[in-house]
Design a protein around this motif. Structure first.
Motif, PDB file in Angstrom:
ATOM      1  N   PRO A  11       1.012  -1.367   0.048  1.00 57.39           N
ATOM      2  CA  PRO A  11       0.064  -0.088   0.036  1.00 57.39           C
ATOM      3  C   PRO A  11       0.754   1.395  -0.040  1.00 57.39           C
ATOM      4  O   PRO A  11       0.556   2.400  -0.587  1.00 57.39           O
ATOM      5  N   THR A  12       2.204   1.110   0.769  1.00 55.68           N
ATOM      6  CA  THR A  12       3.049   2.520   0.713  1.00 55.68           C
ATOM      7  C   THR A  12       3.374   2.781  -0.524  1.00 55.68           C
ATOM      8  O   THR A  12       3.531   3.834  -0.923  1.00 55.68           O
ATOM      9  N   LEU A  15       0.653   4.273  -2.638  1.00 60.79           N
ATOM     10  CA  LEU A  15       0.369   5.534  -2.428  1.00 60.79           C
ATOM     11  C   LEU A  15       1.546   6.509  -2.990  1.00 60.79           C
ATOM     12  O   LEU A  15       1.027   7.821  -3.536  1.00 60.79           O
ATOM     13  N   LEU A  19       0.820   9.658  -5.458  1.00 65.88           N
ATOM     14  CA  LEU A  19       0.924  10.867  -5.096  1.00 65.88           C
ATOM     15  C   LEU A  19       1.982  11.356  -6.355  1.00 65.88           C
ATOM     16  O   LEU A  19       1.807  12.772  -6.439  1.00 65.88           O
TER      17      LEU A  19
END
Length: 222
Positions: A11-12, A15, A19
């Motif tokens: 998930p990081t 993300l 971004l």
């Protein structure tokens, strides 16, 4: 242990990717720095690969799409759907009609024809007993002209043949890829190749209304 790390890292990373996509959106000018020609090039896609690049024989849309970029036509349409010349620089459309009348009415018919602007010429083709075969050349396709003649001339018979005619004047500066000049012979050859039953061309139905193709000179086709 690895499962926990994967569940945290996945998930990081997603993300971070989202971004950077949000904060860094390259302009079209930045995207074309590697290939400046992209600003002036038009790129399109085809539904499939061409089966055969011969417009006389091809029947699939993919081949036809590519052929339209390679082969020229005598005329096509502009952005307003008006006809424009391509291999033909200009063209004329008129009609030739043949009808029978009484021999005694030939002079009257010629007099009447002079009063009708639609008729450019009238001539006697054949005489048979008390009748005469007349050839009319109309400056445009106009079926109503025969009703006008019938009203003014008592013994005129309905036309047994009337043919719209297109006279194409070809461009003289056109050559094939091998330098061979494009002439009226190539137009007639293409028509005959399409109509030849041995070729089984899918274009036959498009050209069936054409009775014949005549070469008037190297750059004029009737």
């Amino acid at each position: 242990m690895w499962t926990k790390r994967i569940l945290i890292l996945a998930p990081t990373l997603l993300l971070i990717l989202l971004l950077q996509s949000y904060f860094w959106v390259p302009t079209y000018e930045e995207q074309t720095k590697g290939n400046p020609k992209r600003l002036t090039e038009y790129i399109t896609a085809s539904s499939a690969d061409a089966v055969i690049l011969n417009p006389i024989l091809s029947a699939d849309s993919a081949s036809a799409q590519i052929e339209s970029l390679v082969f020229e036509s005598l005329i096509d349409r502009d952005e307003n759907l008006n006809f424009r010349g391509r291999l033909a620089k200009s063209w004329e459309i008129y009609e030739e009609a043949y009808l029978w009348t009484k021999k005694g009415d030939i002079a009257q018919l010629k007099t009447i024809a002079k009063d009708l602007s639609e008729i450019s010429s009238i001539s006697v083709v054949q005489k048979k007993e008390d009748k005469a075969k007349i050839r009319l050349v109309l400056n445009k396709v106009n079926p109503d002209i025969f009703h006008k003649l019938a009203k003014r001339c008592k013994y005129i018979f309905p036309p047994f043949e009337h043919n719209p005619v297109i006279l194409f004047h070809l461009r003289k500066e056109v050559v094939f890829h091998d330098g061979h000049p494009f002439t009226a012979n190539d137009v007639k050859f293409t028509y005959e190749a399409i109509m030849d039953p041995k070729n089984i061309s899918p274009r036959i139905s498009d050209f069936e209304p054409v009775k014949k193709v005549e070469i008037l000179d190297p750059f004029t086709v009737k």
